[in-house]
Design an enzyme around this catalytic site. Structure first.
Site, PDB file in Angstrom:
ATOM      1  N   THR A 132       2.057   5.905  -3.981  1.00  0.00           N
ATOM      2  CA  THR A 132       1.535   6.965  -3.124  1.00  0.00           C
ATOM      3  C   THR A 132       2.706   7.519  -2.322  1.00  0.00           C
ATOM      4  OG1 THR A 132      -0.211   7.542  -1.534  1.00  0.00           O
ATOM      5  CG2 THR A 132       0.838   5.378  -1.253  1.00  0.00           C
ATOM      6  N   TYR A 133       2.434   8.140  -1.192  1.00  0.00           N
ATOM      7  CA  TYR A 133       3.504   8.650  -0.342  1.00  0.00           C
ATOM      8  C   TYR A 133       3.263   8.184   1.087  1.00  0.00           C
ATOM      9  CZ  TYR A 133      -0.007  12.202   0.737  1.00  0.00           C
ATOM     10  OH  TYR A 133      -1.163  12.844   1.104  1.00  0.00           O
ATOM     11  N   SER A 145      -2.683   8.698   0.753  1.00  0.00           N
ATOM     12  CA  SER A 145      -1.402   8.167   1.205  1.00  0.00           C
ATOM     13  C   SER A 145      -1.518   6.820   1.902  1.00  0.00           C
ATOM     14  CB  SER A 145      -0.699   9.156   2.133  1.00  0.00           C
ATOM     15  OG  SER A 145      -1.374   9.219   3.368  1.00  0.00           O
ATOM     16  N   ALA A 177      -8.319   7.153  -1.859  1.00  0.00           N
ATOM     17  CA  ALA A 177      -8.721   6.243  -2.935  1.00  0.00           C
ATOM     18  C   ALA A 177      -7.987   4.908  -2.863  1.00  0.00           C
ATOM     19  CB  ALA A 177      -8.480   6.908  -4.287  1.00  0.00           C
ATOM     20  N   ALA A 178      -6.754   4.917  -2.359  1.00  0.00           N
ATOM     21  CA  ALA A 178      -5.978   3.672  -2.237  1.00  0.00           C
ATOM     22  C   ALA A 178      -6.662   2.663  -1.324  1.00  0.00           C
ATOM     23  CB  ALA A 178      -4.577   3.981  -1.717  1.00  0.00           C
TER      24      ALA A 178
END
EC number: 4.1.1.11
Length: 131
Positions: A57-58, A25, A74-75
Protein backbone atom coordinates in the site's frame (compact mmCIF):
# COMPACT_ATOMS: atom_id res chain seq x y z
CA UNK A 1 21.38 -3.00 -14.23
CA UNK A 2 19.34 -2.24 -11.13
CA UNK A 3 18.69 -4.64 -8.27
CA UNK A 4 16.00 -4.32 -5.60
CA UNK A 5 17.12 -3.95 -1.98
CA UNK A 6 15.48 -3.26 1.36
CA UNK A 7 15.74 0.50 1.80
CA UNK A 8 14.14 0.98 5.21
CA UNK A 9 12.20 -0.94 7.82
CA UNK A 10 10.13 -0.06 10.88
CA UNK A 11 10.38 -3.25 12.91
CA UNK A 12 7.76 -4.66 15.31
CA UNK A 13 5.18 -1.85 15.21
CA UNK A 14 1.89 -2.45 16.96
CA UNK A 15 -1.30 -1.76 15.01
CA UNK A 16 -3.23 0.86 16.94
CA UNK A 17 -6.37 0.89 14.79
CA UNK A 18 -8.03 -0.42 11.66
CA UNK A 19 -10.47 1.68 9.64
CA UNK A 20 -12.33 -0.21 6.94
CA UNK A 21 -14.24 2.88 5.73
CA UNK A 22 -11.13 4.98 5.02
CA UNK A 23 -10.19 5.31 1.34
CA UNK A 24 -7.02 3.22 1.73
CA UNK A 25 -3.38 3.05 2.84
CA UNK A 26 -1.60 2.80 6.18
CA UNK A 27 -1.35 5.78 8.54
CA UNK A 28 2.02 5.95 10.30
CA UNK A 29 3.20 8.32 13.03
CA UNK A 30 5.20 11.10 11.31
CA UNK A 31 8.07 10.57 13.77
CA UNK A 32 8.39 6.95 12.59
CA UNK A 33 8.19 8.00 8.94
CA UNK A 34 11.00 10.51 9.48
CA UNK A 35 13.16 8.00 11.35
CA UNK A 36 12.79 5.47 8.52
CA UNK A 37 13.13 8.02 5.71
CA UNK A 38 9.67 7.18 4.35
CA UNK A 39 7.85 10.04 2.63
CA UNK A 40 4.07 10.49 2.37
CA UNK A 41 2.47 8.38 -0.37
CA UNK A 42 5.57 6.21 -0.77
CA UNK A 43 4.87 2.55 -1.48
CA UNK A 44 5.34 0.29 1.55
CA UNK A 45 5.06 -3.41 2.19
CA UNK A 46 3.38 -4.38 5.45
CA UNK A 47 3.97 -7.82 6.98
CA UNK A 48 1.66 -8.89 9.80
CA UNK A 49 3.60 -11.02 12.28
CA UNK A 50 0.42 -12.32 13.92
CA UNK A 51 -1.27 -13.82 10.88
CA UNK A 52 1.39 -13.86 8.14
CA UNK A 53 -0.53 -11.52 5.83
CA UNK A 54 1.51 -9.33 3.48
CA UNK A 55 0.24 -6.31 1.62
CA UNK A 56 1.50 -3.45 -0.48
CA UNK A 57 0.00 0.00 0.00
CA UNK A 58 1.21 3.56 0.53
CA UNK A 59 2.10 5.49 3.67
CA UNK A 60 0.23 8.54 4.89
CA UNK A 61 1.37 10.56 7.90
CA UNK A 62 -0.39 10.38 11.25
CA UNK A 63 0.33 13.06 13.87
CA UNK A 64 3.92 13.07 15.13
CA UNK A 65 4.53 11.29 18.43
CA UNK A 66 1.01 9.81 18.38
CA UNK A 67 2.26 6.23 18.09
CA UNK A 68 -0.40 5.67 15.42
CA UNK A 69 -0.01 2.77 12.99
CA UNK A 70 -3.39 2.21 11.35
CA UNK A 71 -4.47 -0.06 8.50
CA UNK A 72 -7.08 1.66 6.35
CA UNK A 73 -9.56 0.61 3.67
CA UNK A 74 -9.54 -2.97 2.43
CA UNK A 75 -6.18 -3.53 4.17
CA UNK A 76 -8.03 -3.20 7.49
CA UNK A 77 -9.28 -6.75 6.90
CA UNK A 78 -5.68 -8.02 7.11
CA UNK A 79 -4.99 -7.08 10.71
CA UNK A 80 -6.51 -6.24 14.06
CA UNK A 81 -5.64 -3.78 16.76
CA UNK A 82 -2.65 -5.07 18.72
CA UNK A 83 -1.12 -7.07 15.85
CA UNK A 84 2.62 -6.60 15.37
CA UNK A 85 3.72 -5.55 11.90
CA UNK A 86 6.88 -4.79 9.97
CA UNK A 87 6.75 -1.90 7.48
CA UNK A 88 9.33 -1.94 4.67
CA UNK A 89 10.36 0.09 1.65
CA UNK A 90 12.62 -0.99 -1.19
CA UNK A 91 14.97 0.80 -3.58
CA UNK A 92 16.39 0.04 -7.01
CA UNK A 93 20.18 0.34 -6.77
CA UNK A 94 22.88 0.26 -9.41
CA UNK A 95 26.03 -1.82 -8.97
CA UNK A 96 27.87 1.32 -7.89
CA UNK A 97 25.25 2.18 -5.25
CA UNK A 98 25.22 -1.32 -3.72
CA UNK A 99 28.72 -1.21 -2.27
CA UNK A 100 28.53 0.08 1.29
CA UNK A 101 24.75 0.41 1.23
CA UNK A 102 22.96 -0.42 4.49
CA UNK A 103 19.18 -0.19 4.93
CA UNK A 104 17.75 2.06 7.62
CA UNK A 105 16.23 -0.09 10.39
CA UNK A 106 14.02 1.59 13.00
CA UNK A 107 13.24 -0.40 16.12
CA UNK A 108 10.22 0.59 18.20
CA UNK A 109 8.80 -0.28 21.60
CA UNK A 110 5.28 -1.58 22.25
CA UNK A 111 3.87 1.95 22.03
CA UNK A 112 5.51 2.60 18.65
CA UNK A 113 8.16 4.93 20.01
CA UNK A 114 11.61 4.81 18.45
CA UNK A 115 14.11 2.96 20.63
CA UNK A 116 16.93 5.51 20.48
CA UNK A 117 19.69 3.33 21.90
CA UNK A 118 18.77 0.15 20.02
CA UNK A 119 21.65 -1.70 18.38
CA UNK A 120 21.99 -1.23 14.65
CA UNK A 121 20.97 -4.46 12.95
CA UNK A 122 22.53 -4.94 9.53
CA UNK A 123 24.47 -7.43 7.46
CA UNK A 124 27.49 -7.12 9.73
CA UNK A 125 25.45 -7.98 12.87
CA UNK A 126 23.22 -10.92 11.85
CA UNK A 127 23.38 -12.38 15.35
CA UNK A 128 21.15 -9.58 16.68
CA UNK A 129 17.55 -10.70 16.77
CA UNK A 130 14.87 -8.84 18.71
CA UNK A 131 11.69 -10.44 19.98
Amino acid sequence: MHRTFLFSKIHHCTLTETNLEYVGSISIDQTLLDAAGIVPYEQVQVVNMNNGERLVTYAIPAPADSGAVELNGAAARLGTRGDRVIIMTYAQLTSEEIEGFEPRVVLVDQENRVIEDAPVVNASTPELCLT
